[in-house]
Scaffold this active site. Structure first.
Site, PDB file in Angstrom:
ATOM      1  N   ASP A 165     -14.181 -18.615 -62.578  1.00  0.00           N
ATOM      2  CA  ASP A 165     -13.324 -17.435 -62.753  1.00  0.00           C
ATOM      3  C   ASP A 165     -14.116 -16.203 -62.357  1.00  0.00           C
ATOM      4  OD1 ASP A 165     -10.909 -18.385 -63.669  1.00  0.00           O
ATOM      5  OD2 ASP A 165     -11.385 -18.136 -65.780  1.00  0.00           O
ATOM      6  N   LEU A 166     -13.533 -15.380 -61.497  1.00  0.00           N
ATOM      7  CA  LEU A 166     -14.198 -14.134 -61.133  1.00  0.00           C
ATOM      8  C   LEU A 166     -14.038 -13.135 -62.275  1.00  0.00           C
ATOM      9  CD1 LEU A 166     -13.019 -13.574 -57.441  1.00  0.00           C
ATOM     10  CD2 LEU A 166     -14.862 -15.011 -58.303  1.00  0.00           C
TER      11      LEU A 166
ATOM     12  N   ASP B  55      -7.950 -14.965 -59.185  1.00  0.00           N
ATOM     13  CA  ASP B  55      -9.399 -14.899 -59.385  1.00  0.00           C
ATOM     14  C   ASP B  55      -9.964 -16.215 -59.900  1.00  0.00           C
ATOM     15  OD1 ASP B  55      -8.349 -14.889 -61.928  1.00  0.00           O
ATOM     16  OD2 ASP B  55      -9.490 -13.162 -62.628  1.00  0.00           O
TER      17      ASP B  55
END
Length: 171
Positions: free
Chosen positions: A72-73, A114
């Site tokens: 996950d960004l 994301d």
């Protein structure tokens, strides 16, 4: 009569060419559906397909262990809101490039704005802990490199799920 036959033949050839063009267009659209437009990694559709194949391979005893890395960004909303979506896209693409470089022997999928998934098999599965540690280190260094623009300082949360023969698998 000869011109009428020629006209019918011309219509048939034209229809065949039109059908061939439509088929090529449909094939291109299918390929696009399987690739994320921004990052060029697999799409959510491609991931869903790969997950079904993986589940079938497990049930057919073709594969006995694998891992799923979830990446996950962090900070994408802040980047988008503060610096614009073009820089948000730069952030997504740059982080994806790092993910693909680290997990270069595994398929990478962008399953959300994301969120990325990496399916780890073979050598990448065997080295999964080292690869995740390497990813954590590279992203930590990137996030803390204040000589770069905020959208070039990539930060992620990364985790791994593992399957070994005998575990239950949900699709």
């Amino acid at each position: 009569p000869c011109t009428a036959n020629h006209s019918v033949l011309g219509n048939i050839i034209e229809a065949e060419e039109s059908a061939k063009h439509a088929q090529e267009k449909a094939e291109n659209m299918t390929m696009l559906a399987y690739k994320d437009a921004l990052t060029h990694v697999g799409s959510k559709i491609a991931y869903d397909n790969a997950a079904r194949t993986l589940a079938k391979d497990v049930s057919d005893n073709l594969i006995h262990e694998f891992g799923i890395a979830m990446v996950d960004l962090n900070n994408l909303k802040v980047i988008n809101d503060s610096y614009g979506h073009a820089n948000g896209n730069t952030y997504i693409s740059g982080a994806c490039h790092i993910i693909c470089t680290i997990f270069r022997h595994s398929p990478v999928f962008r399953i959300g704005g994301d969120e990325f998934i990496v399916i780890l098999k073979g050598g990448d599965y065997e080295k999964r802990h080292e690869l995740v540690e390497q990813a954590s280190q590279i992203f930590f260094e990137s996030e803390n490199n204040f000589s770069k623009e905020p959208w070039e300082r990539y930060s992620v949360a990364i985790g791994i799920a593992e399957y070994k023969q005998g575990d239950s698998i949900d699709t």
